[in-house]
Motif scaffolding. Sequence first.
Motif, PDB file in Angstrom:
ATOM      1  N   LEU A 336      -3.668   3.503  -3.595  1.00 29.18           N
ATOM      2  CA  LEU A 336      -2.884   3.948  -2.454  1.00 29.18           C
ATOM      3  C   LEU A 336      -3.706   3.667  -1.205  1.00 29.18           C
ATOM      4  N   PHE A 375       3.908   9.459  -2.595  1.00 27.95           N
ATOM      5  CA  PHE A 375       4.227   8.191  -3.244  1.00 27.95           C
ATOM      6  C   PHE A 375       4.793   8.508  -4.636  1.00 27.95           C
ATOM      7  N   ILE A 388       8.204   6.008  -0.877  1.00 26.42           N
ATOM      8  CA  ILE A 388       7.182   6.636  -0.045  1.00 26.42           C
ATOM      9  C   ILE A 388       7.862   7.586   0.933  1.00 26.42           C
TER      10      ILE A 388
END
Length: 458
Positions: A336, A375, A388
């Motif tokens: 991420l 996420f 997201i």
Amino acid sequence: MKRFLRATFLCGLSISIAFITSCNQDDDFINTDPEIEDQSFLVDENSVVGTIVGTVVASDVNTDQSLSFSIISGNTNVVFQINNSGVLSIANSEFLDYEESTSYQLTVEVGDDFTVSGTAQAVVTINVNDVNESHSVADQSFSVYENTNGGSIVGNVLVEDVEDGSFTFSILSGNSNDAFTISNEGVIMLTSACILDKDIISSYSLGISVDDVDFSIPATLTIDVDENSELVSEGLVAYYPFNGNALDESTNAFDGTVTNATLTSDRFGCDNKAYSFDTIDDIIETSTDIDQNLANGVTFSIWLNPSQLDVSQVFISNYSGLGAEGNCNGRIGFYLRIESDNAVAIRYATDGNDFIGIKSAPSTIQSDVWQHVVFTWDGVISTPGFDIYLNGNSLSLESAGGGFIGCTSSLIESTDPFRFGYHQCAAGPCQPFEGKMDDIRIYSRVLTESEITILAEE
């Protein structure tokens, strides 16, 4: 008495004749009715039975007559009584209540004791004086969640008062760390989000006083500290609230090991409740077993406060960049990232050049401000499986994949643990995150939008 009658006859002889009649001494007496005028009195509400209100005044020109008094009408609930001397007193105190009746209009009759009694009537007004009556405050209970924002209302103290008076509230005892305040409206407020910790104090017992001009009434308020049951727990694999450490506070004990990252203040300003990262050597490393739970989907929830932008920064990753090259051979895992254009992105890779993922529009993320980022991935090896959210809102997204994953249709577990603070590239640690992180949660399912909103409002 004697009466005399003289008779004169024609022949000049006059004769006086005396005769006697009998008369009573009252034959000439006229009885006059007594006199009474309207009059008024004042009595305190709640006066006890027998309390003298006053003496009704009446008169009679026939001074040898005895007077008697009676209440003819207006004596609702028989609150008053009057004797033959005209003395008014309380007969029933239960209904002598200013809030029920502020005055009484009694018709009082006065009579004398003549054979045929003379009478008179007047209106006697009795005004009820409003006396400050004591209020009452029962012991009461409240609850508050950990991490509740400072200034949040915990509850309102209930005061029973027939007069709806005004009060002064004060906390006398039990207020450890000055956790609570109370207003003169009885509103209990939390002073700071940094104070409540169920593991330290699970319940507060506050001694309070509620005062008016005449009475001070004590009470005890019990305030229980609860874990936030609204926060999403189903499918929670790991939870790092960073409460002075990097322990996993889910039931799985995937505790983190801290290297160089330092404790700092969180989004509420609470000291030692978040971690700060500022070099590539700052890292928190967790467990390799977390992704054993993620085959059917995953949600990553995190509070971020980056201190720099315009450079790629990985904040969560279990990508094994040092693994063997080749699709599905070793370089596997999630990462991420804040992109160099300040978008946020999530990717799942099965090799250095083969990965799927999505990212937001540029300039999504800001520096030096706390933001909640979520996420999600539904477990399907395809870009549409990702989503997201920023501060509870779904973002517009674009593909951020590369290469081709043809070696698997499902999640392959990484050999690396989840790390917070940097990425593991083929050449070693890379793309470090600079800034603060807090409240990292990893779930084994895709959360709903309403659940994401709950986390964003935490």
